[in-house]
Motif scaffolding. Structure first.
Motif, PDB file in Angstrom:
ATOM      1  N   ALA A  64       0.863  -1.182   0.000  1.00  0.00           N
ATOM      2  CA  ALA A  64       0.000   0.000   0.000  1.00  0.00           C
ATOM      3  C   ALA A  64       0.901   1.234   0.000  1.00  0.00           C
ATOM      4  O   ALA A  64       2.049   1.189   0.467  1.00  0.00           O
ATOM      5  N   GLN A  65       0.381   2.342  -0.512  1.00  0.00           N
ATOM      6  CA  GLN A  65       1.179   3.569  -0.564  1.00  0.00           C
ATOM      7  C   GLN A  65       1.596   4.054   0.819  1.00  0.00           C
ATOM      8  O   GLN A  65       2.612   4.730   0.956  1.00  0.00           O
ATOM      9  N   SER A  66       0.831   3.694   1.841  1.00  0.00           N
ATOM     10  CA  SER A  66       1.128   4.157   3.195  1.00  0.00           C
ATOM     11  C   SER A  66       2.299   3.427   3.857  1.00  0.00           C
ATOM     12  O   SER A  66       2.799   3.867   4.888  1.00  0.00           O
ATOM     13  N   VAL A  67       2.753   2.333   3.274  1.00  0.00           N
ATOM     14  CA  VAL A  67       3.819   1.533   3.884  1.00  0.00           C
ATOM     15  C   VAL A  67       5.165   2.243   3.732  1.00  0.00           C
ATOM     16  O   VAL A  67       5.534   2.670   2.643  1.00  0.00           O
ATOM     17  N   THR A  68       5.869   2.344   4.839  1.00  0.00           N
ATOM     18  CA  THR A  68       7.197   2.968   4.842  1.00  0.00           C
ATOM     19  C   THR A  68       8.212   2.002   5.446  1.00  0.00           C
ATOM     20  O   THR A  68       7.845   1.016   6.079  1.00  0.00           O
ATOM     21  N   GLY A  69       9.476   2.319   5.269  1.00  0.00           N
ATOM     22  CA  GLY A  69      10.537   1.547   5.908  1.00  0.00           C
ATOM     23  C   GLY A  69      10.841   0.211   5.269  1.00  0.00           C
ATOM     24  O   GLY A  69      11.338  -0.689   5.940  1.00  0.00           O
ATOM     25  N   LEU A  70      10.563   0.077   3.978  1.00  0.00           N
ATOM     26  CA  LEU A  70      10.870  -1.169   3.277  1.00  0.00           C
ATOM     27  C   LEU A  70      12.002  -0.923   2.281  1.00  0.00           C
ATOM     28  O   LEU A  70      11.773  -0.675   1.108  1.00  0.00           O
ATOM     29  N   ALA A  71      13.214  -1.010   2.761  1.00  0.00           N
ATOM     30  CA  ALA A  71      14.355  -0.803   1.884  1.00  0.00           C
ATOM     31  C   ALA A  71      14.941  -2.130   1.404  1.00  0.00           C
ATOM     32  O   ALA A  71      15.535  -2.202   0.345  1.00  0.00           O
ATOM     33  N   ARG A  72      14.763  -3.185   2.206  1.00  0.00           N
ATOM     34  CA  ARG A  72      15.327  -4.496   1.871  1.00  0.00           C
ATOM     35  C   ARG A  72      14.421  -5.585   2.444  1.00  0.00           C
ATOM     36  O   ARG A  72      13.510  -5.300   3.231  1.00  0.00           O
ATOM     37  N   LYS A  73      14.677  -6.820   2.060  1.00  0.00           N
ATOM     38  CA  LYS A  73      13.821  -7.934   2.512  1.00  0.00           C
ATOM     39  C   LYS A  73      13.751  -8.036   4.033  1.00  0.00           C
ATOM     40  O   LYS A  73      12.710  -8.349   4.582  1.00  0.00           O
ATOM     41  N   ALA A  74      14.849  -7.776   4.703  1.00  0.00           N
ATOM     42  CA  ALA A  74      14.871  -7.879   6.164  1.00  0.00           C
ATOM     43  C   ALA A  74      13.852  -6.942   6.804  1.00  0.00           C
ATOM     44  O   ALA A  74      13.382  -7.200   7.924  1.00  0.00           O
ATOM     45  N   ASP A  75      13.462  -5.895   6.106  1.00  0.00           N
ATOM     46  CA  ASP A  75      12.470  -4.954   6.633  1.00  0.00           C
ATOM     47  C   ASP A  75      11.054  -5.534   6.630  1.00  0.00           C
ATOM     48  O   ASP A  75      10.135  -4.916   7.160  1.00  0.00           O
ATOM     49  N   LEU A  76      10.876  -6.723   6.065  1.00  0.00           N
ATOM     50  CA  LEU A  76       9.582  -7.424   6.139  1.00  0.00           C
ATOM     51  C   LEU A  76       9.416  -8.119   7.485  1.00  0.00           C
ATOM     52  O   LEU A  76       8.309  -8.516   7.846  1.00  0.00           O
ATOM     53  N   SER A  77      10.491  -8.239   8.231  1.00  0.00           N
ATOM     54  CA  SER A  77      10.482  -8.883   9.538  1.00  0.00           C
ATOM     55  C   SER A  77       9.412  -8.262  10.437  1.00  0.00           C
ATOM     56  O   SER A  77       9.327  -7.034  10.560  1.00  0.00           O
ATOM     57  N   GLY A  78       8.591  -9.117  11.039  1.00  0.00           N
ATOM     58  CA  GLY A  78       7.563  -8.673  11.980  1.00  0.00           C
ATOM     59  C   GLY A  78       6.309  -8.101  11.348  1.00  0.00           C
ATOM     60  O   GLY A  78       5.373  -7.734  12.050  1.00  0.00           O
ATOM     61  N   ARG A  79       6.230  -8.030  10.038  1.00  0.00           N
ATOM     62  CA  ARG A  79       5.059  -7.464   9.358  1.00  0.00           C
ATOM     63  C   ARG A  79       4.068  -8.554   8.969  1.00  0.00           C
ATOM     64  O   ARG A  79       4.438  -9.701   8.773  1.00  0.00           O
ATOM     65  N   ASN A  80       2.807  -8.151   8.822  1.00  0.00           N
ATOM     66  CA  ASN A  80       1.759  -9.035   8.311  1.00  0.00           C
ATOM     67  C   ASN A  80       1.759  -8.981   6.794  1.00  0.00           C
ATOM     68  O   ASN A  80       1.760  -7.889   6.215  1.00  0.00           O
ATOM     69  N   ILE A  81       1.761 -10.151   6.170  1.00  0.00           N
ATOM     70  CA  ILE A  81       1.655 -10.226   4.706  1.00  0.00           C
ATOM     71  C   ILE A  81       0.504 -11.176   4.391  1.00  0.00           C
ATOM     72  O   ILE A  81       0.534 -12.352   4.772  1.00  0.00           O
ATOM     73  N   HIS A  82      -0.508 -10.658   3.707  1.00  0.00           N
ATOM     74  CA  HIS A  82      -1.684 -11.443   3.321  1.00  0.00           C
ATOM     75  C   HIS A  82      -1.427 -12.087   1.963  1.00  0.00           C
ATOM     76  O   HIS A  82      -1.024 -11.404   1.020  1.00  0.00           O
ATOM     77  N   VAL A  83      -1.667 -13.397   1.875  1.00  0.00           N
ATOM     78  CA  VAL A  83      -1.401 -14.135   0.644  1.00  0.00           C
ATOM     79  C   VAL A  83      -2.528 -15.124   0.360  1.00  0.00           C
ATOM     80  O   VAL A  83      -3.304 -15.484   1.247  1.00  0.00           O
ATOM     81  N   VAL A  84      -2.572 -15.576  -0.891  1.00  0.00           N
ATOM     82  CA  VAL A  84      -3.545 -16.585  -1.310  1.00  0.00           C
ATOM     83  C   VAL A  84      -3.287 -17.862  -0.519  1.00  0.00           C
ATOM     84  O   VAL A  84      -2.153 -18.340  -0.435  1.00  0.00           O
ATOM     85  N   SER A  85      -4.335 -18.400   0.047  1.00  0.00           N
ATOM     86  CA  SER A  85      -4.237 -19.614   0.847  1.00  0.00           C
ATOM     87  C   SER A  85      -3.765 -20.788  -0.006  1.00  0.00           C
ATOM     88  O   SER A  85      -4.242 -20.997  -1.113  1.00  0.00           O
ATOM     89  N   GLY A  86      -2.796 -21.536   0.509  1.00  0.00           N
ATOM     90  CA  GLY A  86      -2.294 -22.707  -0.187  1.00  0.00           C
ATOM     91  C   GLY A  86      -1.379 -22.411  -1.359  1.00  0.00           C
ATOM     92  O   GLY A  86      -1.015 -23.309  -2.109  1.00  0.00           O
ATOM     93  N   SER A  87      -0.973 -21.169  -1.515  1.00  0.00           N
ATOM     94  CA  SER A  87      -0.171 -20.763  -2.669  1.00  0.00           C
ATOM     95  C   SER A  87       1.318 -21.011  -2.431  1.00  0.00           C
ATOM     96  O   SER A  87       1.769 -21.246  -1.306  1.00  0.00           O
ATOM     97  N   SER A  88       2.073 -20.925  -3.516  1.00  0.00           N
ATOM     98  CA  SER A  88       3.527 -21.014  -3.403  1.00  0.00           C
ATOM     99  C   SER A  88       4.070 -19.834  -2.596  1.00  0.00           C
ATOM    100  O   SER A  88       5.149 -19.923  -2.009  1.00  0.00           O
ATOM    101  N   TYR A  89       3.306 -18.743  -2.539  1.00  0.00           N
ATOM    102  CA  TYR A  89       3.728 -17.580  -1.753  1.00  0.00           C
ATOM    103  C   TYR A  89       3.921 -17.965  -0.285  1.00  0.00           C
ATOM    104  O   TYR A  89       4.851 -17.517   0.367  1.00  0.00           O
ATOM    105  N   VAL A  90       3.011 -18.786   0.221  1.00  0.00           N
ATOM    106  CA  VAL A  90       3.111 -19.240   1.611  1.00  0.00           C
ATOM    107  C   VAL A  90       4.419 -20.004   1.799  1.00  0.00           C
ATOM    108  O   VAL A  90       5.176 -19.731   2.744  1.00  0.00           O
ATOM    109  N   GLN A  91       4.681 -20.951   0.913  1.00  0.00           N
ATOM    110  CA  GLN A  91       5.902 -21.762   1.021  1.00  0.00           C
ATOM    111  C   GLN A  91       7.153 -20.897   0.955  1.00  0.00           C
ATOM    112  O   GLN A  91       8.091 -21.094   1.743  1.00  0.00           O
ATOM    113  N   HIS A  92       7.171 -19.926   0.063  1.00  0.00           N
ATOM    114  CA  HIS A  92       8.372 -19.112  -0.099  1.00  0.00           C
ATOM    115  C   HIS A  92       8.550 -18.123   1.055  1.00  0.00           C
ATOM    116  O   HIS A  92       9.681 -17.827   1.453  1.00  0.00           O
ATOM    117  N   LEU A  93       7.450 -17.628   1.619  1.00  0.00           N
ATOM    118  CA  LEU A  93       7.563 -16.780   2.813  1.00  0.00           C
ATOM    119  C   LEU A  93       8.033 -17.593   4.012  1.00  0.00           C
ATOM    120  O   LEU A  93       8.796 -17.091   4.850  1.00  0.00           O
TER     121      LEU A  93
END
Length: 186
Positions: A64-93
């Motif tokens: 979302a445009q309101s999200v700040t502080g995402l310069a690198r993958k490590a900045d995803l730490s502690g955040r909620n990420i909504h994904v399609v249930s049963g998807s490869s996204y779940v496995q890769h996260l």
């Protein structure tokens, strides 16, 4: 080319939640799962897959445009990420969370969306500010970003690279698999 003569084949399309596609295939409730499946080792163990019909897929963060502080993958730490249930996204996260654990970082909170929600639905929720982050295949994200003006595609934050998309069939059905591969080429 003249139509070929042969047995009449009846095709019935059955819409299922994404998470139910492979289990339904294995249970014999269908012959093919044709739903833009990213090929993963886990899926290959459960069924056979056609030759890929889309390659070089990236799974990227959509924010979302309101999200700040995402310069690198490590900045995803502690955040909620909504994904399609049963998807490869779940496995890769989940794999990314293993890496975070080794680095002493908090895990990503992986939130599997309701079974009837797909990538486009989640992007719309990010666009509306309901969710902050999702993961989407790059080609889907690029398409939808043309109409969803309040999302930011973070191609620099790839969750997975080099994926391929194919169809899945039940194991031990080589003639059907061969026929599908021929169809995909043509």
């Amino acid at each position: 080319r003249a139509p070929q003569k042969g047995p009449k084949i009846n095709v019935t399309f059955v819409a299922l939640p994404f998470v139910d596609l492979i289990p339904a295939l294995i249970d014999g409730r269908g012959d093919i799962a044709a739903a833009g499946l990213t090929i993963t080792p886990e899926r290959q163990e459960r069924g056979d897959v056609t030759d890929p019909y889309i390659g070089n897929i990236y799974e990227i963060i959509v924010a979302a445009q309101s999200v700040t502080g995402l310069a690198r993958k490590a900045d995803l730490s502690g955040r909620n990420i909504h994904v399609v249930s049963g998807s490869s996204y779940v496995q890769h996260l989940e794999k990314l969370n293993l890496q975070f654990a080794q680095e002493g970082l908090d895990p990503i909170e992986i939130v599997e969306a309701g079974e009837n929600l797909e990538s486009a639905d989640l992007m719309q929720m990010v666009n509306a500010g309901i969710f902050e982050l999702t993961v989407v295949d790059s080609h889907i994200a690029e398409l939808w970003s043309k109409v969803l003006q309040n999302v930011i595609l973070r191609g620099d934050l790839k969750i997975h690279s080099g994926g391929t998309i194919a169809w899945a069939v039940r194991k031990n059905n080589p003639r059907f698999l061969s026929s599908l591969n021929t169809f995909l080429v043509e």
